[in-house]
Design an enzyme around this catalytic site. Structure first.
Site, PDB file in Angstrom:
ATOM      1  N   ALA A  66       0.706  -1.121  -0.013  1.00 32.45           N
ATOM      2  CA  ALA A  66       0.154   0.029  -0.068  1.00 32.45           C
ATOM      3  C   ALA A  66       0.856   1.292   0.035  1.00 32.45           C
ATOM      4  O   ALA A  66       2.077   1.081   0.285  1.00 32.45           O
ATOM      5  CB  ALA A  66      -0.967  -0.051   1.281  1.00 32.45           C
ATOM      6  N   GLY A 109       0.625  -4.923   0.975  1.00 34.27           N
ATOM      7  CA  GLY A 109      -0.541  -5.062   0.100  1.00 34.27           C
ATOM      8  C   GLY A 109      -0.345  -5.438  -1.420  1.00 34.27           C
ATOM      9  O   GLY A 109      -1.122  -6.335  -1.890  1.00 34.27           O
ATOM     10  N   GLU A 112      -0.582  -9.070  -0.658  1.00 37.23           N
ATOM     11  CA  GLU A 112      -2.235  -9.380  -0.153  1.00 37.23           C
ATOM     12  C   GLU A 112      -2.895  -9.411  -1.487  1.00 37.23           C
ATOM     13  O   GLU A 112      -3.869 -10.063  -1.772  1.00 37.23           O
ATOM     14  CB  GLU A 112      -2.664  -8.190   0.723  1.00 37.23           C
ATOM     15  CG  GLU A 112      -1.896  -8.496   1.971  1.00 37.23           C
ATOM     16  CD  GLU A 112      -2.147  -7.471   3.036  1.00 37.23           C
ATOM     17  OE1 GLU A 112      -1.769  -6.330   2.685  1.00 37.23           O
ATOM     18  OE2 GLU A 112      -2.808  -7.547   4.162  1.00 37.23           O
TER      19      GLU A 112
END
Ligand code: CAA
Length: 258
Positions: A66, A109, A112
């Site tokens: 992220a 992220g 993920e």
């Protein structure tokens, strides 16, 4: 499809290819990427010409997490009220299969996001990790849940608590990665796998994805019942008739997705 600021989009035959394209930020996942990726996937999901999707990054980074620059000034109330990172769950709602083609860093992220895809094909130089703990936070896009289901508690705890990276070989041994290929072969291999998927009966492919995904959510008895009912329902399709007739007649099936 329209032009995107953070993505490159193309179709190769009946495969949709999405390439994350923020090279200067190692494909860090900001809110624009989230919005555009959701839109691109929704568009491929609704496109009858597309049977499977490949999601790729650059050679150096699938995605380095992220966007820390975007998150750094956020306070708790805004994070909570805006449901920070909550929008990413839309990716996992895509009905058509998505293959993550991972080269380089897939961190936080990025790891993920790869796990929201249906399977991961990794280049030999791929590195996976959940380094959020080093930033004073924890995974927020599914790392503590999907990673634990993929690799088990011991390795998930190791990665999430220490923030260390694992290489492609360790990730494959642990069950996170489906296949490892050379960096040069990565995109080709992912596109070939996607083309193979796209050439099968669309209804069967979507049901197969649905059934496997439910394995994480249902008891064994409920999962087996669901699988059997889906299996039985496929006998209402022309593709089941065609697939089995083609086998008997020793020829390739010609599926019509009906
Ligand atoms: N967010 C924002 N920018 C990032 C970024 C990220 N996650 N990762 C890298 N970048 C930027 C860097 O800031 C740098 O930009 P500038 O040139 O403007 O300084 C550029 O990308 C190149 O990065 P580096 O110079 O750091 O490249 P490197 O080769 O030296 O190191 C790296 C590569 C080890 C991946 C390093 O960039 C790194 O550690 N990145 C952060 C990884 C991380 O912590 N990810 C988790 C984020 S939090 C999260 O994802 C929460 C969640 O669960 C969803």
């Amino acid at each position: 499809m329209q032009d995107f600021e953070t993505l490159l989009i193309e179709t190769r035959g009946d495969v949709g290819l999405i390439t994350l394209n923020r090279p200067k930020a190692l494909n860090a996942l900001n809110s624009t990427v989230m919005r555009e990726l959701t839109q691109a996937l929704r568009s491929f999901d609704g496109d009858p010409q597309v049977g499977a999707i490949v999601l790729a990054g650059s050679e150096k980074a699938f995605a380095a997490g992220a966007d820390i620059k975007e998150m750094q000034p956020v306070n708790f109330v805004d994070a909570y009220l805006d449901d920070l990172l909550g929008g990413w769950e839309a990716i996992a709602a895509t009905r058509k299969p998505i293959i993550a083609a991972v080269s380089g860093y897939a961190l936080g992220g990025g790891c993920e996001l790869a796990m929201m895809c249906d399977f991961i094909i990794a280049a030999e130089n791929a590195k996976f990790g959940q380094p959020e703990i080093t930033l004073g936070v924890i995974p927020g896009m599914g790392g503590s849940q999907r990673l634990t289901r993929a690799v088990g508690k011991a390795k998930a705890m190791d990665l999430v608590l220490t923030g260390r990276m694992m290489d492609a070989a360790e990730a494959e041994r642990a069950g996170l990665v489906a296949r490892i290929v050379s960096a040069e072969r990565l995109l080709e291999e992912a596109l070939e796998a996607a083309a193979k998927i796209a050439s099968s009966s669309r209804v069967a492919v979507l049901m197969a994805k649905d059934a496997v995904n439910r394995a994480d959510e249902l008891t064994l008895a409920e999962g087996l019942r669901l699988e059997r009912r889906l299996f039985q329902s496929l006998f209402a399709t022309a593709d089941q008739k065609e697939g089995m007739a083609a086998f008997m007649e020793k020829r390739k099936p010609d599926f019509t997705n009906r």
